[in-house]
Enzyme design. Structure first.
Site, mmCIF file in Angstrom:
data_model
loop_
_atom_site.group_PDB
_atom_site.id
_atom_site.type_symbol
_atom_site.label_atom_id
_atom_site.label_comp_id
_atom_site.label_asym_id
_atom_site.label_seq_id
_atom_site.Cartn_x
_atom_site.Cartn_y
_atom_site.Cartn_z
ATOM 1 N N THR A 121 0.896 -1.235 -0.059
ATOM 2 C CA THR A 121 -0.002 0.049 -0.031
ATOM 3 C C THR A 121 0.851 0.944 0.075
ATOM 4 O OG1 THR A 121 -0.424 -0.252 2.350
ATOM 5 C CG2 THR A 121 -1.980 -1.099 1.100
ATOM 6 N N LYS A 127 4.612 -6.768 3.992
ATOM 7 C CA LYS A 127 4.009 -5.250 3.839
ATOM 8 C C LYS A 127 4.052 -4.527 5.229
ATOM 9 C CE LYS A 127 0.771 -3.480 3.544
ATOM 10 N NZ LYS A 127 -0.191 -2.449 4.491
ATOM 11 N N THR A 183 0.882 -3.053 11.682
ATOM 12 C CA THR A 183 0.251 -2.896 10.413
ATOM 13 C C THR A 183 0.595 -3.694 9.522
ATOM 14 O OG1 THR A 183 -1.537 -1.451 10.103
ATOM 15 C CG2 THR A 183 -0.042 -1.270 8.665
ATOM 16 N N GLU A 189 6.846 5.218 6.417
ATOM 17 C CA GLU A 189 6.141 6.475 5.870
ATOM 18 C C GLU A 189 7.120 7.490 5.857
ATOM 19 O OE1 GLU A 189 1.711 4.695 5.665
ATOM 20 O OE2 GLU A 189 2.297 6.118 7.221
ATOM 21 N N ASN A 204 -0.046 10.682 5.582
ATOM 22 C CA ASN A 204 -1.432 10.356 6.330
ATOM 23 C C ASN A 204 -2.357 11.457 6.491
ATOM 24 O OD1 ASN A 204 -1.007 7.553 7.641
ATOM 25 N ND2 ASN A 204 1.128 8.506 7.881
ATOM 26 N N THR A 206 -7.665 11.324 0.405
ATOM 27 C CA THR A 206 -8.009 12.156 -0.714
ATOM 28 C C THR A 206 -6.963 12.307 -1.719
ATOM 29 O OG1 THR A 206 -6.808 13.930 0.929
ATOM 30 C CG2 THR A 206 -9.174 13.355 1.306
#
Length: 416
Positions: A168, A194, A205, A290, A411, A416
């Site tokens: 992702t 992942k 996660t 991230e 995040n 969006t």
């Protein structure tokens, strides 16, 4: 931060009886995998995968998130799957199928049925995994169609396609392949994972699929996976957030004929290899983080298990500690503050703190040190913190990422 070289971290050495294989796309004997683009990810790309073990007597073990809001695929797999005899894994990315109610369970059941047809096994031998946005209905029709397409291309190998089907926000692939020398012969051990955000000790996660051609009993597989998960994925934190979809599955085809007997030298050696492999992938997840620039390891020692564990997690999850790590700032006062938050009503707490081997605090008091030397040490890609609490005999560790601008951007714009 780019993709790290396998086993490049000083914290995860490769066992001497293991060899890192260059071709991470080839799975152990008895396994095949495929991945296709089914239109689940808004950004496009491979998003549905199928992993199949063709051995009728395959054994397996699994671990799942402890979240009270576990996703439909986790609930269905735990309740309807033979966790000791998983033959196939059907997976999608781009949608977590979490917080989707009874319809989500129905969609997960459709996914399981499609996976069983594609793999040619019974439904109770198919595990279901999903990852992505929470609270959005899954397009089960697209997933079923994707699994049918994956069935049409069940290539030998395919670990890369499987890897890409589960990614992702990951910035790089997280997979490795080992040749493991055991007393009875050599076996292969491969894994794909992942994870980059929503990571917290008490699992993370993430999805992780592990394959081996060793002969393992279901009991041995379950024991080894339990121990190794506790030392790897239970020991990482990116942002202190517990996920809804975490799943780790170990499958053994037995195709090599090399038997791993309980309480044997082979079990010890195989366990060491599995432990190293999962710790390598766990650290890679933290390194991705991230937008992470550098990663930390905090080791806490003391005499009380509860306070040692609380302190390690408080430090690893502190936004003040994490931003200091991001900026290469040796502000050890933030370590002391986090420790005090974890061990309340104990003042004056005689805490010891070292950073990269430099002692900065003894029994709760600052001591002299070379500030320029310490500042240089914390600007590397890995930073280690050691914290001592009163007492002796308990030790724990947590690997954690820093917190910077890129994490906020990713995040803030996720849906969006």
């Amino acid at each position: 931060m780019g993709a790290p070289a396998p086993f490049s971290s000083r914290w995860v050495p490769l066992p001497e009886h293991c060899r890192l294989l260059d071709d991470t796309d080839v799975l152990p004997g008895g396994f095949r995998a495929a991945g296709v683009a089914a239109g689940i990810k808004p950004s496009g790309g491979t998003d549905v995968g199928l992993l199949v073990c063709d051995a009728p007597d395959a054994t397996s073990a699994a671990r799942f998130t402890r979240s009270g809001t576990a996703a439909a695929p986790v609930l269905l797999t735990r309740e309807r799957c033979r966790l000791d005899a998983i033959r196939a894994i059907a997976v999608n990315s781009g949608n977590a199928n979490a917080a989707t109610g009874s319809m989500g369970l129905q969609d997960a059941a459709k996914m399981q049925g499609a996976g069983a047809m594609a793999a040619g096994v019974s439904e109770d031998q198919v595990a279901i995994c999903s990852t992505g946005v929470i609270g959005v209905p899954l397009d089960a029709r697209a997933v079923v169609k994707g699994l049918a397409g994956a069935r049409a291309d069940p290539r030998t190998g395919g670990a890369g396609d499987l890897q890409r089907s589960i990614m992702t926000t990951d910035l790089f692939e997280k997979r490795a392949a080992l040749a493991v020398d055991l007393p009875g012969g050599t076996v292969r051990l491969t894994a794909q994972a992942k994870g980059a955000g929503m990571i917290q000790p008490s699992f993370a996660t993430m999805l992780c699929f592990v394959q081996t051609d060793a002969v393992l009993s279901a009991e041995t597989a379950d024991l080894l996976l339990s121990v190794c998960v506790q030392r790897s994925f239970d020991r990482i934190s990116v942002d202190g957030q517990l996920s809804t979809n975490d799943t780790v599955i170990l499958q053994a085809s037995g195709a090599s004929g090399v038997v791993v007997e309980p309480e044997s030298d082979a079990e010890r050696a195989f366990g060491e290899a599995l432990d190293a492999l999962l710790r390598e992938l766990a650290v890679a997840i933290v390194r991705d983080g991230e937008g992470s620039e550098r990663i930390g390891r905090v080791v806490v020692r003391g005499g009380h298990a509860a306070s040692v564990e609380r302190t390690a997690r408080a430090i690893a999850n502190s936004p003040l500690v994490k931003t200091a790590l991001h900026g290469g700032d040796p502000n050890w006062g933030r370590i002391v503050q986090a420790a005090g938050m974890a061990v309340v009503d104990a003042a004056p707490l005689p805490v010891d703190v070292s950073i990269e081997g430099v002692q900065v605090c003894v029994a709760g008091q600052a001591i002299g040190h070379d500030a320029e030397d310490l500042a240089a040490r914390v600007r590397g890609p890995e930073v280690e913190y050691a914290v001592g609490l009163p007492g002796d005999g308990v030790e724990t560790e947590v690997f954690f990422s820093d917190l910077g601008h890129e994490y906020i951007r990713i995040n803030a714009e996720y849906t969006t």
